[in-house]
Design an enzyme around this catalytic site. Structure first.
Site, mmCIF file in Angstrom:
data_model
loop_
_atom_site.group_PDB
_atom_site.id
_atom_site.type_symbol
_atom_site.label_atom_id
_atom_site.label_comp_id
_atom_site.label_asym_id
_atom_site.label_seq_id
_atom_site.Cartn_x
_atom_site.Cartn_y
_atom_site.Cartn_z
ATOM 1 N N SER A 47 0.781 -1.144 0.105
ATOM 2 C CA SER A 47 -0.137 0.166 -0.049
ATOM 3 C C SER A 47 0.811 1.222 -0.023
ATOM 4 O O SER A 47 0.376 2.433 -0.357
ATOM 5 C CB SER A 47 -0.946 0.066 1.144
ATOM 6 N N ASP A 85 5.924 -7.059 2.231
ATOM 7 C CA ASP A 85 5.227 -7.523 0.805
ATOM 8 C C ASP A 85 5.904 -7.953 0.190
ATOM 9 O O ASP A 85 6.932 -7.129 -0.250
ATOM 10 C CB ASP A 85 4.009 -6.708 0.445
ATOM 11 N N GLU A 115 0.083 -12.197 -2.023
ATOM 12 C CA GLU A 115 -1.217 -12.322 -2.253
ATOM 13 C C GLU A 115 -1.824 -13.508 -2.998
ATOM 14 O O GLU A 115 -0.929 -13.883 -4.027
ATOM 15 C CB GLU A 115 -1.886 -11.019 -2.962
ATOM 16 N N GLU A 183 -8.879 -9.593 3.238
ATOM 17 C CA GLU A 183 -8.933 -8.299 2.860
ATOM 18 C C GLU A 183 -10.910 -8.574 2.216
ATOM 19 O O GLU A 183 -10.717 -9.087 1.234
ATOM 20 C CB GLU A 183 -8.218 -7.805 2.087
HETATM 21 O O1 KIV Z 1 -0.416 -3.544 1.383
HETATM 22 C C1 KIV Z 1 -1.149 -3.423 2.537
HETATM 23 O O2 KIV Z 1 -0.830 -2.513 3.299
HETATM 24 C C2 KIV Z 1 -1.746 -4.759 2.908
HETATM 25 C C3 KIV Z 1 -2.682 -4.563 4.084
HETATM 26 C C4 KIV Z 1 -3.789 -3.645 3.580
HETATM 27 C C5 KIV Z 1 -3.168 -5.589 4.613
HETATM 28 O O3 KIV Z 1 -1.481 -5.565 2.279
#
Ligand code: KIV
Length: 266
Positions: A47, A85, A115, A183
């Site tokens: 994000s 991530d 994901e 999510e």
């Molecule tokens: O990228 C992110 O911030 C996320 C959260 C919303 C869980 O994956």
């Protein structure tokens, strides 16, 4: 590493008990503040691309972006576990996923997140086989937003959707994921996944109250990206508005006589 760092055992104890609080972070000062608030699960989420880097979605985030921001977060030495991530297109094969996960771990991550469910199982198994702690992410997958026609849609509304989510969660748990972000999953399905997973922590975002934990994008929680707030978030402060007001007040104060103090050497 600090001696009072959260342990995996402490994190696992949130299963079925008090909600695990989790927040995103992308820089050093925010991480220090979240650490001082005792947040045990911190995520350098992709994000980042939207709330910090100004991209329209997360698909523009690269490994270099992630490593750069993760390194700043790690310099704050938080007690909480720090996840990172794996960005879009960085885990297309098990080999690529392991190499990129190792790079994030070398930059100081405690775990990685990617994901997808059953379709990324070979990748998850390879990451786990290399000894790297893994967090899943199912339901709405922001990295797939373009395939979804640009819409962030709620998942699990129909029976096929419900079955797919339950199968994904079971597969990730069996592959050794210690946690999984849910999510925009309908609350009854999120509750069912939480009940049926014996060990894997569910961490909901926009998925109702019956998850083992809740995660938010910190910018949404503190109003730091005031141009868009998801419907399921109530900001606790409006830092964006405060920053704008402070800059404006300071700018106007410069017009007043003697408002700028002379420097000590003047
Ligand atoms: O990228 C992110 O911030 C996320 C959260 C919303 C869980 O994956």
């Amino acid at each position: 590493m600090r001696s009072d760092k959260f342990t995996w055992q402490q994190l696992r104890q949130f299963k079925g008990r008090e909600p695990l609080p989790a927040l995103t972070t992308y820089d050093y000062p925010t991480t220090r503040l979240l650490d001082e608030a005792g947040i045990p699960f911190l995520l350098v989420g992709d994000s980042l691309g939207m709330v910090v880097l100004g991209y329209p979605d997360t698909t523009h985030v690269t490994m270099d972006h992630m490593v750069h921001h993760l390194s700043a977060v790690v310099r704050a030495e938080p007690r909480g576990m720090v996840g990172a991530d794996l960005p879009h297109l960085s885990y297309q094969t098990p080999e690529q996923a392991v190499a990129n996960s190792r790079r994030l771990m070398a930059a100081g991550a405690d775990f990685v997140k990617a994901e997808g469910g059953v379709e990324i199982l070979p990748v998850v198994e390879a990451i786990r086989a290399s000894g790297i702690p893994f967090c899943g992410h199912i339901g709405m997958l922001p990295q797939q937003v373009l395939q979804e026609g640009g819409k962030y849609r709620i998942k699990g509304r129909d029976e096929a959707g419900r079955r797919k989510l339950l199968a994904d969660a079971a597969a990730l748990e069996a592959a050794g994921a210690f946690a999984c972000v849910l999510e925009l999953v309908t609350p009854p399905v999120a509750a069912e996944i939480t009940r049926t997973c014996a060990t894997m922590l569910t961490v909901g975002i926009g998925s109702g109250p019956d998850c083992d934990g809740q995660i938010l994008v910190t910018h949404d929680l503190i109003g730091a990206f005031p141009w868009f707030t998801p419907r399921f978030v109530t900001p606790r402060v409006q830092t964006g508005l405060e920053i704008r007001a402070a800059a404006l007040a300071w700018k106007q104060s410069l017009l007043l006589p003697n408002s700028v103090q002379p420097s000590p050497s003047a």
